[in-house]
Scaffold this motif. Sequence first.
Motif, PDB file in Angstrom:
ATOM      1  N   ASP A   3     -13.911   6.679   3.757  1.00  0.00           N
ATOM      2  CA  ASP A   3     -13.344   6.703   2.412  1.00  0.00           C
ATOM      3  C   ASP A   3     -12.924   5.292   2.045  1.00  0.00           C
ATOM      4  N   PHE A   4     -13.264   4.863   0.838  1.00  0.00           N
ATOM      5  CA  PHE A   4     -12.912   3.514   0.414  1.00  0.00           C
ATOM      6  C   PHE A   4     -11.563   3.562  -0.269  1.00  0.00           C
ATOM      7  N   LEU A   5     -10.558   3.007   0.390  1.00  0.00           N
ATOM      8  CA  LEU A   5      -9.209   2.974  -0.146  1.00  0.00           C
ATOM      9  C   LEU A   5      -8.877   1.567  -0.596  1.00  0.00           C
ATOM     10  N   SER A   6      -8.182   1.456  -1.725  1.00  0.00           N
ATOM     11  CA  SER A   6      -7.679   0.153  -2.156  1.00  0.00           C
ATOM     12  C   SER A   6      -6.464  -0.204  -1.304  1.00  0.00           C
ATOM     13  N   ILE A   7      -6.199  -1.488  -1.199  1.00  0.00           N
ATOM     14  CA  ILE A   7      -5.055  -1.989  -0.443  1.00  0.00           C
ATOM     15  C   ILE A   7      -4.232  -2.858  -1.389  1.00  0.00           C
ATOM     16  N   GLU A   8      -2.921  -2.624  -1.419  1.00  0.00           N
ATOM     17  CA  GLU A   8      -2.051  -3.440  -2.259  1.00  0.00           C
ATOM     18  C   GLU A   8      -1.113  -4.252  -1.385  1.00  0.00           C
ATOM     19  N   THR A   9      -0.938  -5.515  -1.756  1.00  0.00           N
ATOM     20  CA  THR A   9       0.012  -6.403  -1.088  1.00  0.00           C
ATOM     21  C   THR A   9       0.970  -6.915  -2.159  1.00  0.00           C
ATOM     22  N   GLU A  10       1.825  -7.825  -1.769  1.00  0.00           N
ATOM     23  CA  GLU A  10       2.808  -8.361  -2.716  1.00  0.00           C
ATOM     24  C   GLU A  10       2.138  -8.953  -3.964  1.00  0.00           C
ATOM     25  N   ARG A  11       1.068  -9.745  -3.764  1.00  0.00           N
ATOM     26  CA  ARG A  11       0.416 -10.418  -4.897  1.00  0.00           C
ATOM     27  C   ARG A  11      -0.974  -9.911  -5.232  1.00  0.00           C
ATOM     28  N   LEU A  12      -1.557  -9.077  -4.347  1.00  0.00           N
ATOM     29  CA  LEU A  12      -2.976  -8.761  -4.459  1.00  0.00           C
ATOM     30  C   LEU A  12      -3.254  -7.265  -4.536  1.00  0.00           C
ATOM     31  N   ILE A  13      -4.396  -6.948  -5.123  1.00  0.00           N
ATOM     32  CA  ILE A  13      -4.999  -5.626  -4.991  1.00  0.00           C
ATOM     33  C   ILE A  13      -6.399  -5.863  -4.441  1.00  0.00           C
ATOM     34  N   LEU A  14      -6.652  -5.288  -3.273  1.00  0.00           N
ATOM     35  CA  LEU A  14      -7.981  -5.348  -2.660  1.00  0.00           C
ATOM     36  C   LEU A  14      -8.657  -4.038  -3.008  1.00  0.00           C
ATOM     37  N   ARG A  15      -9.810  -4.117  -3.639  1.00  0.00           N
ATOM     38  CA  ARG A  15     -10.462  -2.906  -4.145  1.00  0.00           C
ATOM     39  C   ARG A  15     -11.970  -2.990  -3.976  1.00  0.00           C
ATOM     40  N   ILE A  59     -23.087  -0.990   3.593  1.00  0.00           N
ATOM     41  CA  ILE A  59     -22.352  -0.987   4.858  1.00  0.00           C
ATOM     42  C   ILE A  59     -21.267   0.091   4.876  1.00  0.00           C
ATOM     43  N   VAL A  60     -20.729   0.427   3.710  1.00  0.00           N
ATOM     44  CA  VAL A  60     -19.749   1.525   3.650  1.00  0.00           C
ATOM     45  C   VAL A  60     -20.461   2.847   3.929  1.00  0.00           C
ATOM     46  N   LYS A  61     -21.602   3.066   3.276  1.00  0.00           N
ATOM     47  CA  LYS A  61     -22.370   4.312   3.477  1.00  0.00           C
ATOM     48  C   LYS A  61     -22.789   4.478   4.932  1.00  0.00           C
ATOM     49  N   GLU A 115      -4.482 -10.437   6.467  1.00  0.00           N
ATOM     50  CA  GLU A 115      -3.465  -9.643   7.164  1.00  0.00           C
ATOM     51  C   GLU A 115      -3.518  -8.176   6.747  1.00  0.00           C
ATOM     52  N   ALA A 116      -3.715  -7.910   5.456  1.00  0.00           N
ATOM     53  CA  ALA A 116      -3.785  -6.533   4.962  1.00  0.00           C
ATOM     54  C   ALA A 116      -5.028  -5.818   5.493  1.00  0.00           C
ATOM     55  N   VAL A 117      -6.151  -6.522   5.539  1.00  0.00           N
ATOM     56  CA  VAL A 117      -7.395  -5.925   6.028  1.00  0.00           C
ATOM     57  C   VAL A 117      -7.293  -5.647   7.527  1.00  0.00           C
ATOM     58  N   ILE A 118      -6.698  -6.566   8.283  1.00  0.00           N
ATOM     59  CA  ILE A 118      -6.509  -6.350   9.723  1.00  0.00           C
ATOM     60  C   ILE A 118      -5.655  -5.103   9.957  1.00  0.00           C
ATOM     61  N   LYS A 119      -4.546  -5.012   9.235  1.00  0.00           N
ATOM     62  CA  LYS A 119      -3.655  -3.847   9.363  1.00  0.00           C
ATOM     63  C   LYS A 119      -4.417  -2.555   9.046  1.00  0.00           C
ATOM     64  N   GLY A 121      -7.632  -2.044   9.331  1.00  0.00           N
ATOM     65  CA  GLY A 121      -8.590  -1.785  10.412  1.00  0.00           C
ATOM     66  C   GLY A 121      -7.947  -1.123  11.614  1.00  0.00           C
ATOM     67  N   PHE A 122      -6.775  -1.599  11.997  1.00  0.00           N
ATOM     68  CA  PHE A 122      -6.091  -1.016  13.152  1.00  0.00           C
ATOM     69  C   PHE A 122      -5.533   0.371  12.834  1.00  0.00           C
ATOM     70  N   GLU A 123      -5.008   0.558  11.620  1.00  0.00           N
ATOM     71  CA  GLU A 123      -4.362   1.829  11.280  1.00  0.00           C
ATOM     72  C   GLU A 123      -5.325   2.909  10.794  1.00  0.00           C
ATOM     73  N   HIS A 124      -6.341   2.531  10.008  1.00  0.00           N
ATOM     74  CA  HIS A 124      -7.209   3.543   9.388  1.00  0.00           C
ATOM     75  C   HIS A 124      -8.582   3.675  10.032  1.00  0.00           C
ATOM     76  N   LEU A 125      -9.064   2.603  10.636  1.00  0.00           N
ATOM     77  CA  LEU A 125     -10.395   2.649  11.260  1.00  0.00           C
ATOM     78  C   LEU A 125     -10.313   2.767  12.776  1.00  0.00           C
ATOM     79  N   GLN A 126      -9.086   2.866  13.295  1.00  0.00           N
ATOM     80  CA  GLN A 126      -8.849   2.990  14.732  1.00  0.00           C
ATOM     81  C   GLN A 126      -9.507   1.864  15.533  1.00  0.00           C
ATOM     82  N   LEU A 127      -9.526   0.667  14.968  1.00  0.00           N
ATOM     83  CA  LEU A 127     -10.083  -0.462  15.703  1.00  0.00           C
ATOM     84  C   LEU A 127      -9.115  -0.891  16.802  1.00  0.00           C
ATOM     85  N   GLU A 128      -9.664  -1.342  17.887  1.00  0.00           N
ATOM     86  CA  GLU A 128      -8.891  -1.931  18.989  1.00  0.00           C
ATOM     87  C   GLU A 128      -9.050  -3.455  18.979  1.00  0.00           C
TER      88      GLU A 128
END
Length: 180
Positions: A3-15, A59-61, A115-119, A121-128
């Motif tokens: 699922d493609f989720l947007s990520i929000e940070t203090e200054r950014l929206i990653l979409r 790559i998402v598909k 930093e948001a993308v790394i977080k 990956g670890f939390e939602h994609l179960q990356l190690e």
Amino acid sequence: MIDFLSIETERLILREVTLEDAEDMLSYLSDPEVVKHMGLEPYETVKDVHSEIQWYQTIVKEGSGMRWGITLRNSGNVIGSCGFLNRAPKHFRAEVGFELSKQYWGKGIAAEALEAVIKFGFEHLQLERIEALIEPANTSSQKLVEKTSFMREGLLRHYEYTCGKFDDLLIYSILKGDLT
């Protein structure tokens, strides 16, 4: 498929980017300084950017990656991208990549997005493990990943063939446990 989720940070929206973002993306992907270390020739047309956007969608598909458009909260314009490629779910790892429009360099935007993308990956994609492959001449990207807790592991000699030449790449990694 993820699922493609947007990520929000203090200054950014990653979409997720769409074909409507192609003009914004062309403004930085046509800049030789931005693409110099990406193994790409500068893009020349909106149609070139459409193929980049289609790759993001593919790559998402396939589940092999996920690339977010970086936008400032007060503007919907895409000023760069950050995300995963070469994801190997069986091995709980992926590679991270990023680029940013030159006018936003040095403002901490790439670090905030990374930093948001790394977080994510670890939390939602179960990356190690998350890897970053960086050309030795790209010192600003090296500083960025080092500032974000990546460790340099070594040099991959003639690892890629791009733009008519073989490229050496430094390999960096961050493990989920490195952030605790």
